[in-house]
Design a protein around this motif. Sequence first.
Motif, PDB file in Angstrom:
ATOM      1  N   GLU A  88     -32.318 -11.742   1.887  1.00  8.58           N
ATOM      2  CA  GLU A  88     -31.744 -11.641   3.232  1.00  8.58           C
ATOM      3  C   GLU A  88     -30.757 -10.477   3.327  1.00  8.58           C
ATOM      4  N   ALA A  89     -29.926 -10.304   2.293  1.00  6.16           N
ATOM      5  CA  ALA A  89     -28.921  -9.236   2.307  1.00  6.16           C
ATOM      6  C   ALA A  89     -29.562  -7.853   2.391  1.00  6.16           C
ATOM      7  N   TYR A  90     -30.703  -7.698   1.734  1.00  3.94           N
ATOM      8  CA  TYR A  90     -31.400  -6.413   1.757  1.00  3.94           C
ATOM      9  C   TYR A  90     -32.394  -6.317   2.915  1.00  3.94           C
ATOM     10  N   GLY A  91     -32.489  -7.359   3.719  1.00  3.58           N
ATOM     11  CA  GLY A  91     -33.397  -7.341   4.867  1.00  3.58           C
ATOM     12  C   GLY A  91     -34.857  -7.209   4.475  1.00  3.58           C
ATOM     13  N   VAL A  92     -35.226  -7.863   3.385  1.00  2.00           N
ATOM     14  CA  VAL A  92     -36.590  -7.751   2.868  1.00  2.00           C
ATOM     15  C   VAL A  92     -37.547  -8.561   3.740  1.00  2.00           C
ATOM     16  N   ASP A  93     -38.622  -7.921   4.165  1.00  2.00           N
ATOM     17  CA  ASP A  93     -39.678  -8.580   4.928  1.00  2.00           C
ATOM     18  C   ASP A  93     -40.873  -8.756   3.988  1.00  2.00           C
ATOM     19  N   MET A  94     -41.013  -9.966   3.441  1.00  2.86           N
ATOM     20  CA  MET A  94     -42.066 -10.215   2.451  1.00  2.86           C
ATOM     21  C   MET A  94     -43.459 -10.063   3.053  1.00  2.86           C
ATOM     22  N   LYS A  95     -43.610 -10.319   4.339  1.00  5.81           N
ATOM     23  CA  LYS A  95     -44.920 -10.142   4.975  1.00  5.81           C
ATOM     24  C   LYS A  95     -45.308  -8.672   4.977  1.00  5.81           C
ATOM     25  N   LYS A  96     -44.321  -7.799   5.149  1.00  9.67           N
ATOM     26  CA  LYS A  96     -44.570  -6.359   5.098  1.00  9.67           C
ATOM     27  C   LYS A  96     -44.988  -5.929   3.689  1.00  9.67           C
ATOM     28  N   ILE A  97     -44.356  -6.542   2.683  1.00  7.11           N
ATOM     29  CA  ILE A  97     -44.710  -6.267   1.284  1.00  7.11           C
ATOM     30  C   ILE A  97     -46.176  -6.633   1.049  1.00  7.11           C
ATOM     31  N   LYS A  98     -46.583  -7.772   1.589  1.00  7.98           N
ATOM     32  CA  LYS A  98     -47.968  -8.221   1.445  1.00  7.98           C
ATOM     33  C   LYS A  98     -48.927  -7.260   2.174  1.00  7.98           C
ATOM     34  N   GLU A  99     -48.535  -6.800   3.363  1.00  7.47           N
ATOM     35  CA  GLU A  99     -49.376  -5.867   4.129  1.00  7.47           C
ATOM     36  C   GLU A  99     -49.570  -4.535   3.409  1.00  7.47           C
ATOM     37  N   MET A 100     -48.630  -4.174   2.534  1.00  9.28           N
ATOM     38  CA  MET A 100     -48.739  -2.928   1.767  1.00  9.28           C
ATOM     39  C   MET A 100     -49.800  -3.019   0.681  1.00  9.28           C
ATOM     40  N   GLY A 101     -50.271  -4.219   0.402  1.00 14.22           N
ATOM     41  CA  GLY A 101     -51.264  -4.398  -0.649  1.00 14.22           C
ATOM     42  C   GLY A 101     -50.716  -5.038  -1.904  1.00 14.22           C
ATOM     43  N   CYS A 102     -49.477  -5.510  -1.852  1.00  7.40           N
ATOM     44  CA  CYS A 102     -48.884  -6.208  -2.994  1.00  7.40           C
ATOM     45  C   CYS A 102     -49.089  -7.711  -2.826  1.00  7.40           C
ATOM     46  N   TRP A 103     -48.989  -8.433  -3.895  1.00 10.80           N
ATOM     47  CA  TRP A 103     -48.981  -9.889  -3.831  1.00 10.80           C
ATOM     48  C   TRP A 103     -47.809 -10.366  -4.671  1.00 10.80           C
ATOM     49  N   TYR A 104     -47.314 -11.536  -4.340  1.00 13.62           N
ATOM     50  CA  TYR A 104     -46.084 -12.007  -4.968  1.00 13.62           C
ATOM     51  C   TYR A 104     -46.096 -13.512  -5.117  1.00 13.62           C
ATOM     52  N   ARG A 105     -45.253 -13.941  -6.046  1.00 12.72           N
ATOM     53  CA  ARG A 105     -45.014 -15.361  -6.311  1.00 12.72           C
ATOM     54  C   ARG A 105     -43.581 -15.506  -6.784  1.00 12.72           C
ATOM     55  N   THR A 106     -43.076 -16.701  -6.658  1.00 10.41           N
ATOM     56  CA  THR A 106     -41.773 -17.033  -7.228  1.00 10.41           C
ATOM     57  C   THR A 106     -42.006 -18.097  -8.290  1.00 10.41           C
ATOM     58  N   TYR A 107     -41.513 -17.823  -9.484  1.00 17.82           N
ATOM     59  CA  TYR A 107     -41.629 -18.767 -10.593  1.00 17.82           C
ATOM     60  C   TYR A 107     -40.272 -19.363 -10.893  1.00 17.82           C
ATOM     61  N   CYS A 108     -40.246 -20.678 -11.116  1.00 16.48           N
ATOM     62  CA  CYS A 108     -39.035 -21.378 -11.528  1.00 16.48           C
ATOM     63  C   CYS A 108     -39.245 -21.891 -12.938  1.00 16.48           C
ATOM     64  N   PHE A 109     -38.456 -21.390 -13.872  1.00 15.52           N
ATOM     65  CA  PHE A 109     -38.438 -21.924 -15.223  1.00 15.52           C
ATOM     66  C   PHE A 109     -37.449 -23.074 -15.219  1.00 15.52           C
ATOM     67  N   TRP A 110     -37.840 -24.214 -15.782  1.00 14.02           N
ATOM     68  CA  TRP A 110     -36.970 -25.391 -15.835  1.00 14.02           C
ATOM     69  C   TRP A 110     -37.213 -26.107 -17.153  1.00 14.02           C
ATOM     70  N   SER A 111     -36.167 -26.298 -17.943  1.00 12.56           N
ATOM     71  CA  SER A 111     -36.269 -26.954 -19.241  1.00 12.56           C
ATOM     72  C   SER A 111     -35.431 -28.224 -19.244  1.00 12.56           C
ATOM     73  N   SER A 112     -36.057 -29.332 -19.647  1.00  9.69           N
ATOM     74  CA  SER A 112     -35.398 -30.632 -19.668  1.00  9.69           C
ATOM     75  C   SER A 112     -34.510 -30.785 -20.900  1.00  9.69           C
ATOM     76  N   VAL A 113     -33.410 -31.451 -20.718  1.00  8.62           N
ATOM     77  CA  VAL A 113     -32.510 -31.772 -21.822  1.00  8.62           C
ATOM     78  C   VAL A 113     -33.108 -32.871 -22.693  1.00  8.62           C
ATOM     79  N   SER A 114     -33.714 -33.868 -22.058  1.00  5.85           N
ATOM     80  CA  SER A 114     -34.060 -35.084 -22.777  1.00  5.85           C
ATOM     81  C   SER A 114     -35.546 -35.418 -22.800  1.00  5.85           C
ATOM     82  N   GLY A 115     -36.385 -34.586 -22.233  1.00  3.77           N
ATOM     83  CA  GLY A 115     -37.808 -34.898 -22.215  1.00  3.77           C
ATOM     84  C   GLY A 115     -38.246 -35.593 -20.946  1.00  3.77           C
TER      85      GLY A 115
END
Length: 181
Positions: A121-148
Amino acid sequence: MIDLLLPLRVTASRSGRCWSGCWCRPKRRRSGGRGSYPEGRLITTLAGFAVRNMSACARTYVTLCIYGSDADTMNRMADEIKMSPTRTSNKNGLLGWFFDTKELDSVDVADHLDLLLRELEAYGVDMKKIKEMGCWYRTYCFWSSVSGNGGPALGPKQMAALASLDMELHFDLWFDPPEEE
């Protein structure tokens, strides 16, 4: 995040009984520093009671991954996004641009997503515009459990923001088995 609004007196017991009255024992730190329950931070609920936030998460972070097949596309994307990547890659002709939140000191995946979303938001990024340029994107969340056990949770705020950006969210979950006693 604790949604408990009851008048509880929370005590840290090393003798066996925890605040709920059961006979569980606190986890001991494994060698290497991974796998122990964090002491937690004191949180004051809306009702004014203090409780410890005992997260089931040992470590978490979020990575925005943007891919493109040629340098011109990725250069145009970089000019549009204006954010500095934490790393880039070029493997077998697939170019990658990555922004991660590993430096954020939090075991709440929502905090990491909020940081990423604030940056976009701070950089005013328009992800739809990024996609229209021919790029593709994903967001990955790494999450590790303490106890299983346990798992990450997202609130409506994060889900709505991701949906408005047409952004897929993938989880990389790690569940270390509990120690044998």
